[in-house]
Design a protein around this motif. Sequence first.
Motif, mmCIF file in Angstrom:
data_model
loop_
_atom_site.group_PDB
_atom_site.id
_atom_site.type_symbol
_atom_site.label_atom_id
_atom_site.label_comp_id
_atom_site.label_asym_id
_atom_site.label_seq_id
_atom_site.Cartn_x
_atom_site.Cartn_y
_atom_site.Cartn_z
ATOM 1 N N THR A 14 45.754 21.465 28.108
ATOM 2 C CA THR A 14 45.554 21.836 29.523
ATOM 3 C C THR A 14 45.351 23.339 29.668
ATOM 4 O OG1 THR A 14 46.952 19.985 30.186
ATOM 5 C CG2 THR A 14 46.551 21.712 31.826
ATOM 6 N N ALA A 15 46.156 24.120 28.951
ATOM 7 C CA ALA A 15 46.024 25.587 29.023
ATOM 8 C C ALA A 15 44.678 26.031 28.475
ATOM 9 C CB ALA A 15 47.163 26.244 28.249
ATOM 10 N N SER A 16 44.272 25.419 27.363
ATOM 11 C CA SER A 16 42.968 25.794 26.752
ATOM 12 C C SER A 16 41.824 25.453 27.684
ATOM 13 C CB SER A 16 42.804 25.066 25.404
ATOM 14 O OG SER A 16 43.829 25.420 24.510
ATOM 15 N N ALA A 17 41.896 24.273 28.336
ATOM 16 C CA ALA A 17 40.822 23.873 29.264
ATOM 17 C C ALA A 17 40.759 24.818 30.445
ATOM 18 C CB ALA A 17 41.075 22.435 29.738
ATOM 19 N N ALA A 18 41.955 25.210 30.945
ATOM 20 C CA ALA A 18 41.978 26.139 32.085
ATOM 21 C C ALA A 18 41.372 27.475 31.712
ATOM 22 C CB ALA A 18 43.416 26.311 32.580
ATOM 23 N N ILE A 19 41.701 27.949 30.500
ATOM 24 C CA ILE A 19 41.166 29.237 30.036
ATOM 25 C C ILE A 19 39.652 29.162 29.897
ATOM 26 C CG2 ILE A 19 41.108 30.829 28.080
ATOM 27 C CD1 ILE A 19 44.094 30.089 27.653
ATOM 28 N N LEU A 20 39.171 28.066 29.255
ATOM 29 C CA LEU A 20 37.712 27.916 29.080
ATOM 30 C C LEU A 20 37.018 27.826 30.422
ATOM 31 C CD1 LEU A 20 37.604 25.405 26.079
ATOM 32 C CD2 LEU A 20 36.920 27.805 26.068
ATOM 33 N N ALA A 265 37.592 36.620 40.224
ATOM 34 C CA ALA A 265 38.504 37.633 39.700
ATOM 35 C C ALA A 265 39.874 37.534 40.365
ATOM 36 C CB ALA A 265 37.916 39.022 39.911
ATOM 37 N N ARG A 266 39.865 37.215 41.656
ATOM 38 C CA ARG A 266 41.135 37.070 42.385
ATOM 39 C C ARG A 266 41.943 35.893 41.813
ATOM 40 N NH1 ARG A 266 41.988 38.518 47.664
ATOM 41 N NH2 ARG A 266 39.746 38.450 48.108
ATOM 42 N N GLN A 267 41.203 34.780 41.563
ATOM 43 C CA GLN A 267 41.874 33.609 41.018
ATOM 44 C C GLN A 267 42.427 33.895 39.624
ATOM 45 O OE1 GLN A 267 39.008 30.443 41.171
ATOM 46 N NE2 GLN A 267 38.869 30.467 43.419
ATOM 47 N N GLN A 268 41.639 34.635 38.825
ATOM 48 C CA GLN A 268 42.112 34.952 37.482
ATOM 49 C C GLN A 268 43.320 35.880 37.528
ATOM 50 O OE1 GLN A 268 38.789 36.473 35.307
ATOM 51 N NE2 GLN A 268 37.996 34.437 34.808
ATOM 52 N N ALA A 269 43.306 36.813 38.505
ATOM 53 C CA ALA A 269 44.441 37.724 38.623
ATOM 54 C C ALA A 269 45.706 36.969 39.006
ATOM 55 C CB ALA A 269 44.136 38.798 39.652
ATOM 56 N N GLU A 270 45.538 35.897 39.800
ATOM 57 C CA GLU A 270 46.695 35.111 40.246
ATOM 58 C C GLU A 270 47.163 34.127 39.173
ATOM 59 O OE1 GLU A 270 45.229 33.318 43.772
ATOM 60 O OE2 GLU A 270 45.462 35.139 45.015
ATOM 61 N N LYS A 271 46.287 33.877 38.175
ATOM 62 C CA LYS A 271 46.632 32.875 37.150
ATOM 63 C C LYS A 271 46.807 33.554 35.792
ATOM 64 C CE LYS A 271 44.158 29.119 39.404
ATOM 65 N NZ LYS A 271 43.077 28.119 39.275
ATOM 66 N N SER A 370 34.595 43.962 39.018
ATOM 67 C CA SER A 370 35.290 43.533 40.242
ATOM 68 C C SER A 370 36.780 43.407 39.935
ATOM 69 C CB SER A 370 34.734 42.187 40.715
ATOM 70 O OG SER A 370 33.391 42.323 41.128
ATOM 71 N N HIS A 371 37.630 43.958 40.824
ATOM 72 C CA HIS A 371 39.074 43.963 40.633
ATOM 73 C C HIS A 371 39.746 43.349 41.864
ATOM 74 C CE1 HIS A 371 38.171 47.106 37.577
ATOM 75 N NE2 HIS A 371 37.389 47.617 38.525
ATOM 76 N N VAL A 372 40.894 42.731 41.632
ATOM 77 C CA VAL A 372 41.758 42.302 42.734
ATOM 78 C C VAL A 372 43.118 42.940 42.507
ATOM 79 C CG1 VAL A 372 42.808 40.362 43.931
ATOM 80 C CG2 VAL A 372 40.502 40.140 42.997
ATOM 81 N N ILE A 373 43.489 43.885 43.373
ATOM 82 C CA ILE A 373 44.729 44.642 43.229
ATOM 83 C C ILE A 373 45.532 44.497 44.517
ATOM 84 C CG2 ILE A 373 45.719 46.935 42.847
ATOM 85 C CD1 ILE A 373 43.166 47.642 41.305
#
Length: 441
Positions: A14-20, A265-271, A370-373
């Motif tokens: 599951t983690a690998s699929a989410a990362i990919l 980018a926002r979603q990645q910053a939150e995850k 692009s950044h989410v801070i």
Amino acid sequence: MTKVNWKKGVRVFTASAAILLCMQMPQANANDLSELKNEKQQVENKNNELNATIQQKESELLNNVEAQQKAIEQIQALTVKMADNNKKLDKLTQDIEQKNNEIAALEASIKELIRKIEERDALLQERARAIQASGSMNYLDVLLGASSFTDFIDRFSAVNTLIDADRQIMLDQEKDKKRLEDERKQLEEVKQQLEAQKAEAEKLRETLLAQKAEKDRRIAELEAAEKQLKQEKSALEVEHEENVQLTAEIEQKIIAEQERIAEIARQQAEKKAAEAQAQAAQQQQTKSSSTSNVPAATGPVPQVSAGAWTRPTTGTITSQHGLRNLGGSNEYHYGLDIGNAAGTPVVAAADGVVSHAAPLGGYGNLVMISHVIDGEVFTTVYAHLNGFNVSQGQTVSKGQQIGIMGSTGRSTGPHLHFEIHTGPWQGQQVNNINPMYYIPF
């Protein structure tokens, strides 16, 4: 397989699929963004061509108007010359008419003179016949035949009178003949001069009329050309307006795509739950996406600062954010210029996702991130790079090297042009802020 191992395998999968999934979604969006930017560049190139053609038509119109004005001025000058020449013709006509009147009067005088000459000729002929009939006249015999002194005086006076009369008649006759010849010659010369002047004026009049006709024809041609140029310019302006609208539509698509990447980018910053696995995947992606033709960096990477932001490169600030003077003219500088040797490492100023990694106009080789801070979207710009080792859609960490300093695009020497924008990048001027508000330099 035990129940524990099975659950562990599911979590890893599951983690690998989410990362990919997080890695692939930005790449697809980045590809769409690249296509949009290419499309925008093509439209802007077409826009520039239309602008150049419109300017050329405007220049041709100006030249046409100037040529018309010049032709009109020449026609006005010709009109003045024609008016002066017509006055001259009228004056010559009046002079010739006056001379004709004088000639008519002179001819009447000549007729009278001829009559007098003819009368004198008749008188002289009569005296000649009288002398011939009486033989040769001897005035001495007349004087000696006087009967007295008084008679002698009378005869002497009569003889002198006759002699003087004959002499005067002959003198008058000779004088009138000469005067007649002179007056005739003078009148003929004056008349010939006037006729020559009139002929010259008539010739000039014909020449001026021909020149005016040529200028009228030229103006007609220029007016027709002006009409054609206006129609062509109008058509080009319509096409240009449509092209501008198309550019605006593409820009809106680019903005929407930037916002979509920013959201990713926002979603990645939150995850960042699986930081270790994501870091490994990131290193693998960085390795696979690095360009092999980027020159090697020279010098150390800048020390990473605490907090969300860090300095993007080492060197001296050579141009501040804001209004600056270049060669006697002022322009607004939308970033910071940091000067150093070519090849100096350039790093990401904060965690984020690469939204652009390609040449872009005067920016030269350009990377945007692009950044989410703290829940707010920012975009950083790194311009004039000699090369970069990231690609669109790639996730980068604060302090990670993304390229090296150079002097590509509109640049006078090796330096990094660095910008910060609040929100997605929408052009150099939109949402542009001074980087010193966030980063300690």
